[in-house]
Scaffold this motif. Structure first.
Motif, PDB file in Angstrom:
ATOM      1  N   LEU A  20      78.036  61.147  52.137  1.00 22.13           N
ATOM      2  CA  LEU A  20      79.493  60.979  51.892  1.00 22.13           C
ATOM      3  C   LEU A  20      80.098  59.228  53.638  1.00 22.13           C
ATOM      4  O   LEU A  20      80.602  58.482  53.509  1.00 22.13           O
ATOM      5  CB  LEU A  20      80.902  60.730  51.753  1.00 22.13           C
ATOM      6  N   LEU A  21      79.482  60.570  54.757  1.00 22.76           N
ATOM      7  CA  LEU A  21      79.921  59.932  56.524  1.00 22.76           C
ATOM      8  C   LEU A  21      79.413  59.117  56.014  1.00 22.76           C
ATOM      9  O   LEU A  21      79.260  57.763  57.018  1.00 22.76           O
ATOM     10  CB  LEU A  21      81.107  61.203  56.669  1.00 22.76           C
ATOM     11  N   GLY A  22      77.420  58.716  56.494  1.00 15.35           N
ATOM     12  CA  GLY A  22      76.664  58.191  56.375  1.00 15.35           C
ATOM     13  C   GLY A  22      77.010  57.107  56.372  1.00 15.35           C
ATOM     14  O   GLY A  22      77.046  55.453  56.202  1.00 15.35           O
ATOM     15  N   GLY A  84      71.164  53.343  48.745  1.00 20.41           N
ATOM     16  CA  GLY A  84      72.849  53.600  49.306  1.00 20.41           C
ATOM     17  C   GLY A  84      72.475  52.593  50.674  1.00 20.41           C
ATOM     18  O   GLY A  84      73.749  53.071  50.823  1.00 20.41           O
ATOM     19  N   GLY A  85      71.006  52.474  51.274  1.00 24.11           N
ATOM     20  CA  GLY A  85      70.975  52.207  52.885  1.00 24.11           C
ATOM     21  C   GLY A  85      71.265  52.991  53.760  1.00 24.11           C
ATOM     22  O   GLY A  85      71.611  52.677  54.843  1.00 24.11           O
ATOM     23  N   PRO A 216      81.113  65.302  40.032  1.00 23.37           N
ATOM     24  CA  PRO A 216      80.608  65.366  39.696  1.00 23.37           C
ATOM     25  C   PRO A 216      79.465  63.933  39.640  1.00 23.37           C
ATOM     26  O   PRO A 216      78.273  63.216  39.522  1.00 23.37           O
ATOM     27  CB  PRO A 216      80.365  66.169  38.177  1.00 23.37           C
ATOM     28  N   ALA A 217      80.631  62.878  38.806  1.00 24.11           N
ATOM     29  CA  ALA A 217      79.969  61.879  38.610  1.00 24.11           C
ATOM     30  C   ALA A 217      80.147  60.977  39.616  1.00 24.11           C
ATOM     31  O   ALA A 217      78.653  59.967  40.279  1.00 24.11           O
ATOM     32  CB  ALA A 217      81.343  61.022  37.694  1.00 24.11           C
ATOM     33  N   GLY A 218      81.113  61.082  40.803  1.00 20.98           N
ATOM     34  CA  GLY A 218      80.883  60.774  42.410  1.00 20.98           C
ATOM     35  C   GLY A 218      80.255  60.701  42.661  1.00 20.98           C
ATOM     36  O   GLY A 218      79.573  59.778  43.179  1.00 20.98           O
ATOM     37  N   LEU A 222      77.299  58.334  44.432  1.00 17.98           N
ATOM     38  CA  LEU A 222      76.408  58.456  45.612  1.00 17.98           C
ATOM     39  C   LEU A 222      74.755  58.437  45.871  1.00 17.98           C
ATOM     40  O   LEU A 222      74.200  58.211  47.133  1.00 17.98           O
ATOM     41  CB  LEU A 222      76.914  59.492  46.252  1.00 17.98           C
ATOM     42  N   HIS A 223      74.082  59.103  45.196  1.00 18.24           N
ATOM     43  CA  HIS A 223      73.283  59.801  45.419  1.00 18.24           C
ATOM     44  C   HIS A 223      71.577  58.763  44.692  1.00 18.24           C
ATOM     45  O   HIS A 223      71.453  58.239  45.148  1.00 18.24           O
ATOM     46  CB  HIS A 223      72.598  60.868  44.441  1.00 18.24           C
ATOM     47  N   ALA A 224      72.378  57.679  43.822  1.00 13.92           N
ATOM     48  CA  ALA A 224      71.632  57.001  43.444  1.00 13.92           C
ATOM     49  C   ALA A 224      72.114  55.633  44.237  1.00 13.92           C
ATOM     50  O   ALA A 224      71.591  54.661  43.773  1.00 13.92           O
ATOM     51  CB  ALA A 224      72.367  56.375  42.126  1.00 13.92           C
TER      52      ALA A 224
END
Length: 277
Positions: A20-22, A84-85, A216-218, A222-224
């Motif tokens: 998330l920080l990345g 996600g780059g 969990p959905a978020g 994020l993973h996707a």
């Protein structure tokens, strides 16, 4: 420059926070998985084309190439782009495989410290006897993820004290520790207040950076990479931006340019030795 991310006992969330920080950091960055129990992200994130991440390069490739006498190379050639780059330095998949690089961690840490990118190092469950403590010692800040229930608060109090001693030193002008609270959205403010009150009660200078919500959905988005690509206003990303902002405000040197000390005069492809089969 390094920001280490670890979790307290029974408080998973270090990997999510590092990613998330990345995803929300304003400068060039790398997420490096160094969890001694084994990496999770290779099984959860995909490459830019939606395919699984490649078997190489990995942290082992970097460890081999950073051995004494080997020519240095920029950190980015050891990373893999994700959907996600966010550039990811892929960790080892198991505790047994991680032991192969443990002796190389000081050299790997030097590469992180001299990189031009901001390195968010996921250290898994962190304690004073952890094999990845050299990375935390070299980090500008180590962020510990903790819950705010009674048992977790007791563990956190002890963990902050132990880590403060293990990571401190005459070169530290302030505590190198910060806390992020893992909590349900509905309890976010109260949970953050409970952690802050605990730290204040023991005279701790440790900063509370905010709340990592249970989402969990978020996390799946994020993973996707979908929440990042679409600039989602999801609660998880909003929390990440808030935590990243507080982290920058508390440690403004984290966004300062960091000149690389690695010799880039003879770039070459990373060694295949030690790569995952």
């Amino acid at each position: 420059m390094i920001a280490a991310v670890g979790s307290d006992k029974g408080s998973p969330g270090a990997t999510t926070l590092a990613l998330l920080l990345g995803a929300t950091w304003p400068t060039d960055r790398v997420v490096a998985e160094l969890d001694p129990a084994g990496a999770d992200l290779p099984y959860r994130v995909s490459s830019l084309d939606g395919q699984p991440l490649a078997a190489s390069p990995t942290i082992t490739t970097l460890a081999v190439d950073s051995r004494p006498g080997a020519p240095g190379h920029p950190l980015h050639i050891y990373t893999q782009p994700t959907a996600g780059g966010v550039p990811l330095l892929v960790g080892e998949s198991s505790a047994a495989r991680f032991t192969r690089i443990a002796a190389h961690l000081p050299a790997v840490t030097e590469v992180f410290a001299s990189a031009s990118e901001m390195v968010f190092a996921d250290l898994g469950r962190l304690h004073a006897a952890s094999p990845v403590l050299p990375v935390a010692r070299a980090a500008t800040v180590t962020v510990v993820v903790s819950r705010a229930d009674t048992a977790s608060l007791g563990h956190l109090r002890d963990r902050v004290e132990d880590l403060g001693g293990a990571l401190g030193g005459p070169h530290r002008l302030r505590s190198p520790l910060a806390v992020v609270v893992r909590a349900d959205r509905r309890d976010a403010h109260a949970a953050e207040a409970r952690v802050g009150k605990l730290l204040a009660s023991v005279g701790s200078p440790v900063v509370v950076l905010g709340v990592l919500p249970e989402d969990p959905a978020g996390v799946a988005a994020l993973h996707a990479g979908t929440s990042i690509r679409r600039r989602s206003r999801s609660g998880l990303l909003a929390a990440g931006r808030d935590i990243a902002g507080r982290l920058q405000a508390s440690w403004p040197e984290l966004t300062d340019p960091v000149p690389s000390r690695i010799d880039l005069s003879a770039p070459r492809a990373p060694s295949a030795i030690g790569s995952r089969p």
